[in-house]
Design a protein around this motif. Structure first.
Motif, short mmCIF file in Angstrom:
data_model
loop_
_atom_site.label_atom_id
_atom_site.label_comp_id
_atom_site.label_asym_id
_atom_site.label_seq_id
_atom_site.Cartn_x
_atom_site.Cartn_y
_atom_site.Cartn_z
N LYS A 508 0.95 -1.45 -0.03
CA LYS A 508 -0.27 0.08 -0.03
C LYS A 508 0.91 1.23 0.02
O LYS A 508 0.56 2.27 -0.72
CB LYS A 508 -1.02 0.03 1.14
N SER A 509 1.98 1.09 0.87
CA SER A 509 2.99 2.15 0.58
C SER A 509 3.40 2.78 -0.43
O SER A 509 3.55 3.46 -0.94
CB SER A 509 3.90 2.07 1.80
N TYR A 510 3.93 1.72 -1.28
CA TYR A 510 4.41 1.64 -2.62
C TYR A 510 3.53 2.40 -3.57
O TYR A 510 3.91 3.20 -4.42
CB TYR A 510 4.98 0.41 -3.26
N GLU A 532 -7.22 -8.47 -0.01
CA GLU A 532 -6.93 -6.97 0.22
C GLU A 532 -6.04 -6.26 -1.06
O GLU A 532 -6.51 -5.14 -1.69
CB GLU A 532 -6.14 -6.75 1.39
N VAL A 533 -4.93 -7.01 -1.33
CA VAL A 533 -4.14 -6.60 -2.44
C VAL A 533 -4.94 -6.63 -3.81
O VAL A 533 -4.81 -5.82 -4.75
CB VAL A 533 -2.98 -7.32 -2.44
N GLU A 534 -5.65 -7.83 -3.81
CA GLU A 534 -6.35 -7.84 -5.13
C GLU A 534 -7.39 -6.72 -5.67
O GLU A 534 -7.19 -6.52 -6.76
CB GLU A 534 -7.22 -9.35 -5.10
N GLY A 535 -8.20 -6.43 -4.53
CA GLY A 535 -8.80 -5.12 -4.75
C GLY A 535 -8.23 -3.99 -5.26
O GLY A 535 -8.75 -2.89 -6.09
N TYR A 543 -2.89 -5.08 -13.91
CA TYR A 543 -3.11 -6.58 -14.13
C TYR A 543 -1.78 -7.42 -14.05
O TYR A 543 -1.95 -8.46 -13.79
CB TYR A 543 -3.79 -6.50 -15.50
N ARG A 544 -0.66 -6.40 -14.60
CA ARG A 544 0.62 -7.45 -14.59
C ARG A 544 0.83 -7.71 -13.05
O ARG A 544 1.36 -8.94 -12.78
CB ARG A 544 1.54 -6.81 -15.23
N LEU A 546 -0.98 -8.01 -10.76
CA LEU A 546 -2.03 -8.70 -10.25
C LEU A 546 -1.69 -10.48 -10.53
O LEU A 546 -1.85 -11.37 -9.82
CB LEU A 546 -3.58 -8.43 -10.56
N LYS A 547 -1.35 -10.42 -11.83
CA LYS A 547 -0.74 -11.81 -12.16
C LYS A 547 0.43 -12.31 -11.44
O LYS A 547 0.22 -13.59 -11.15
CB LYS A 547 -0.41 -11.58 -13.79
N ASP A 548 1.26 -11.44 -11.08
CA ASP A 548 2.41 -11.76 -10.31
C ASP A 548 2.14 -12.12 -8.90
O ASP A 548 2.66 -13.02 -8.21
CB ASP A 548 3.51 -10.75 -10.10
N LEU A 549 1.01 -11.55 -8.48
CA LEU A 549 0.35 -11.81 -7.12
C LEU A 549 -0.05 -13.17 -6.84
O LEU A 549 0.19 -14.00 -6.15
CB LEU A 549 -0.52 -10.95 -6.73
#
Length: 916
Positions: A508-510, A532-535, A543-544, A546-549
């Motif tokens: 979130k800080s980044y 949380e991060v997905e949203g 999207y890139r 999100l794919k890495d996540l």
């Protein structure tokens, strides 16, 4: 300011003039202007009660004022200065023991409180007395004080203090000096060579030459001395060098100064000031009319002509709490770092004070200073994260109870305000205080410091997780508020929970500072909360990332569904099949079913990129189950199967016979399919494709050594694939049938001869000579084929050296003309002559070699060496072993030559040590 002391009136308007005071234990001694001594017993008050003072005894010493009082408890004596003499009294009876007659004209004395230790471990009291321009030193010996030193002083002594067992600090009219009572060496304080950078009183606005008030000297803890000149004071060490860059600027000129650690008490013309020794800040002021005397130490008293006030220090914990409420954290920490005996749990109090200080600094927008303290204290990251707005802290800002810290603009709440009214203040206001104001550049600055804190915590947590055994279902113990973070060291679930919070907040800080940093965080091992991060990533269309996540969390289906959705769209940088194909290449055999599921749409959309899923240059691709991949690709087309089989055979060098057989079957099936297409469309392109496939088939049949020829033969049509059939028959050793195909089916004399050259093996058995087999095909045809004399004669002309003349002549018809065999006979004779000549050369060379060996053998036989077990010449070690090595080499070479074996026999070697 805060309350450091409670002041009680101990003596009120006594009927005499107080000239001196001294306190020891529960007793208070007052010396009067009339020469009387009053002894009082003081009862310490409990909480806010008044001090009770009872007069116990009165003694009349002299008719002159008692100017100074002191006590040496070790020897039970009371010392006074009166009428220019120092007098020694018994502390119990107050009877005069001795008057130090040498002290006539004395105006001041000082007792050494840092006495040296004698051999019997008893302190040796010493008294320094100022007499006009002399300093007398008295030492306690054999039940009395003996004058041991008499030192000359350049001026009259106005004040003095023992600073250690050897040195006394003297305050003269216009200067301060340190004097060694043993050697008499004096050191002027604040001379340019004694202070760092040449400091002197002048640098503080103190002119040495100007008319000054009474000099004051006070010894402080930690080896410091406080010196006063006018309204300024500086700190110096016992060596006379200043210890602090700045001194104390009093609000007036001090008349007396005392020390009650950690405070300085100074009597000024208008009031009494209390200051912190460490921070030098003003702590308290008291309006004590006509105060003029101070008794410093544990029992602190201030006296005027007729009144005495008792200063009782408040509990240090209460003082610290009061300072924290007023945001005076430097003062609070200076008190918290005092001796442990004055504070119950010193370390815990310092830690808690620093923690509250960090909160205060944060709310003052001093983020770097606050985070530095949080790092040093190793506080729970939840506490730090909760200081940030909901966009960073999420739900933490509500349940986390942070300490209430007053702003500079806030007024200090009066103690009389009802506590019930304070509890009525809205909890929501307390929780959201100082959160919403963090925005814009201020928020970015705060988040930068948070990133530093979280990065440090992430590094520590990763070390803990590496060292911890992976245990599950372990209950999390309750965390101590003083040091929660350290508790995770022994609890895996608690550590993982903390790691998730740290990584999620870091992401979130980044997003606030630089969202380009999000990708690198997600591409490495992390513990981010997926939901949380997905949203957050979907909201910003990252999207890139999100794919890495998803990939890092093993959520490959979600990642592939996202890539498919983006790939099938007509816009965006991730459209097309490449991203999905590349992702599938990295999954490996453990996700094989998922690979096949999502490879389908890639192959249907772009077969070339789709095939990279199964033939890409990645170890995960090489380890896929090849049988299942081949079975899957058979559902698409021949071309894909052939491409995959060629990859695993030619690139991966797979020797599995089934794969080699399948590739041949695929070639055959593809040819048949293309031939059917050609018959329908008569396309030249199809014809070229058929020719290309046939070439690849024949090349593979010729090069591969792992297919089963008998299985392939059974699948070939009898009226087609003659060249392939010939290769397969060759693999089975059926050369006659293979050559028959080349001659009669393919009618290709050149291919037949090339076949013979390739498969020729030198042998004496004519039935295994492929050239004889080809002659039979030409000269003894079967199945009604006609005799082919001309090809047979051409074969003999070109390759006659590989055929026995008798066998060839027996097979030729009797009608064959001799002239037609001229080339064959000539080549045959030349070949025989060449072989005979070569054999003669070899024979002669072997004979020459034989003679050389015989000569060497004779040479070594002539050598005799006698070997004795007890005697050995060291110089013969190397020659002996070299000789043996050479001998072995010659023997091996001779044995290899079969013609010289009969000349060798056993060789005796005797070694004589005297022949060295």
């Amino acid at each position: 300011m805060h309350d450091a002391f409670n002041v009680f009136l101990a003596l009120d308007k006594v009927p005499y003039k107080i000239e001196s005071i001294f306190a020891c234990g529960q007793k208070l001694f007052t010396g009067t202007a009339s020469g009387a001594l009053y002894v009082y017993e003081v009862n310490e008050p409990i909480e806010d009660e008044e001090v009770k003072v009872d007069l116990k005894e009165t003694k009349n010493f002299f008719k002159k004022p008692i100017e100074q009082l002191d006590i040496i408890k070790d020897i039970e004596v009371l010392i006074s200065l009166s009428d220019g003499y120092v007098n020694i009294y018994d502390l119990q009876t107050f009877e005069l023991q001795r008057q130090l007659t040498k002290t006539r004209g004395a105006n001041i004395f000082a007792i050494d409180t840092n006495v040296e230790i004698s051999e019997d471990n008893e302190g040796i009291p010493m008294i320094a007395v100022g007499v006009r321009k002399k300093l007398l030193v008295f030492t306690w010996r054999d039940t009395e004080f003996i004058c041991t030193q008499e030192l000359s002083i350049p001026d009259r002594i106005k004040t003095m203090v023992w600073v250690n067992g050897d040195k006394v600090c003297l305050g003269l009219t216009n200067e301060y000096v340190l004097i060694d009572v043993n050697s008499g060496v004096m050191t002027e304080l604040f001379a340019s060579h004694n202070t760092p950078g040449g400091a002197s009183f002048a640098y503080m606005g103190m002119s040495i030459g100007a008319k000054a008030n009474k000099p004051l000297v006070t010894k402080l803890p930690q080896g410091e001395i406080l010196l006063v000149k006018d309204n300024m004071s500086i700190f110096t060490g016992l060596d006379g060098i200043t210890t602090r860059k700045t001194g104390i600027d009093w609000t007036g000129t001090p008349e007396e100064i005392g020390c009650s650690y950690p405070y300085l008490i100074a009597i000024l013309p208008k009031h009494v000031e209390v200051r912190n020794i460490v921070t030098q800040k003003l702590v308290q002021t008291f309006d004590l009319p006509q105060a003029r005397l101070i008794n410093q130490g544990k029992y602190l008293y201030v006296a005027s002509i007729s009144n005495v006030w008792r200063f009782i220090p408040l509990n240090f914990e209460k003082q610290i709490d009061q300072l924290v409420e007023q945001n005076e954290f430097d003062e609070a920490l200076s008190l918290a770092k005092i001796e442990p005996t004055l504070l119950k749990d010193k370390d815990a109090k310092i830690r808690e004070t620093r923690r509250l200080y960090a909160h205060y600094l944060f709310h003052q927008n001093k983020f770097d200073d606050a985070i530095t303290i949080f790092q040093e204290l190793d506080v729970d990251p939840k506490e730090v994260i909760a200081l940030y707005p909901p966009s960073i802290s999420g739900a933490l800002h509500k349940p986390v109870q942070r300490p209430k810290v007053l702003k500079p603009s806030d007024e200090i709440v009066d103690d009389e305000i009802n506590n019930d009214q304070e509890e009525k203040s809205s909890e929501d206001e307390i929780e959201t205080e100082n959160l919403e104001i963090l925005e814009g550049k201020l928020l970015e600055e705060a988040v930068q410091t948070l990133i530093k804190f979280l990065t440090d915590r992430r590094h520590r947590i990763s070390k803990i997780l590496i060292q911890q055994p992976h245990k599950t279902n372990e209950p999390t113990p309750p965390a101590s508020p003083s040091h929660r973070t350290n508790l995770v060291n022994g609890n895996l679930s608690g550590t993982l929970e903390l790691a998730e919070l740290v990584d999620t907040t870091l992401l979130k800080s980044y997003m606030v500072i630089n969202d380009a940093l999000v990708g690198p965080l997600l591409r490495v091992h992390n513990y981010c909360n997926v939901e949380e991060v997905e949203g957050l990533l979907l909201e910003r269309k990252k999207y890139r990332e999100l794919k890495d996540l998803y990939h890092g969390k093993g959520l490959h289906r979600k990642s592939l569904e996202l890539l498919k959705k983006l790939g099938q769209s007509s816009e965006g940088l991730m459209k097309g099949t490449f991203q999905t194909g590349y992702y599938l290449q990295k999954l490996g055999p453990e996700n094989f079913d998922l690979i096949l599921e999502f490879a389908t749409w890639v192959l249907q959309t772009n077969p070339d990129e789709g095939m990279e899923i199964f033939i890409g240059d990645h170890p995960e691709v090489d380890n896929l189950p090849r049988n299942k991949v081949l079975e899957y690709l058979e559902g698409f087309s021949y071309d894909l199967c052939i491409k995959y089989l060629e990859h695993i055979i030619y690139v991966l060098k797979d020797p599995t016979p089934d794969f080699h057989n399948k590739l041949i079957f695929k070639y055959l099936a593809n040819v048949q399919k293309l031939e059917s297409q050609k018959s329908e469309s008569n396309s030249e392109e199809v014809g070229e494709e058929i020719e290309d496939t046939n070439k690849r088939l024949l090349k593979f049949l010729d090069e591969s050594m792992h297919y089963k020829a008998e299985k392939i033969l059974g699948r070939l049509r009898l009226d087609d694939f003659y060249e392939a059939r010939a290769i397969l028959l060759s693999r089975l050793g059926q050369h006659d049938q293979a050559l028959n195909i080349y001659v009669h089916k393919l009618k290709n004399e050149k291919l037949a001869e090339e076949y013979c050259v390739k498969n020729y093996i030198e042998t004496d058995d004519p039935t295994k000579n492929v050239f004889i087999s080809l002659l039979k095909v030409y000269l003894r045809p079967s199945n009604g084929e006609k005799l082919m004399l001309e090809p047979a004669i051409r074969l003999l002309s070109r390759h006659g050296s590989f055929v026995s003349a008798s066998d060839a002549l027996n097979m030729l018809p009797l009608t064959t003309k001799v002239s037609e065999l001229y080339q064959f006979v000539e080549k045959y004779i030349r070949e025989n002559n060449k072989n005979r000549n070569m054999n003669m050369i070899i024979k002669n060379l072997l004979k020459a070699d034989q003679r050389q060996v015989e000569e060497q053998l004779m040479f070594y036989r002539s050598r005799r060496v006698k070997i004795d077990e007890d005697k050995m010449c060291p110089q013969l070690y190397l020659p002996f072993f070299l000789t043996v090595l050479l001998f072995i080499t010659i023997v091996k070479k001779s044995i290899h030559n079969r013609m010289t074996r009969q000349y060798y026999s056993f060789i005796r070697v005797e070694y004589d040590p005297y022949n060295c």
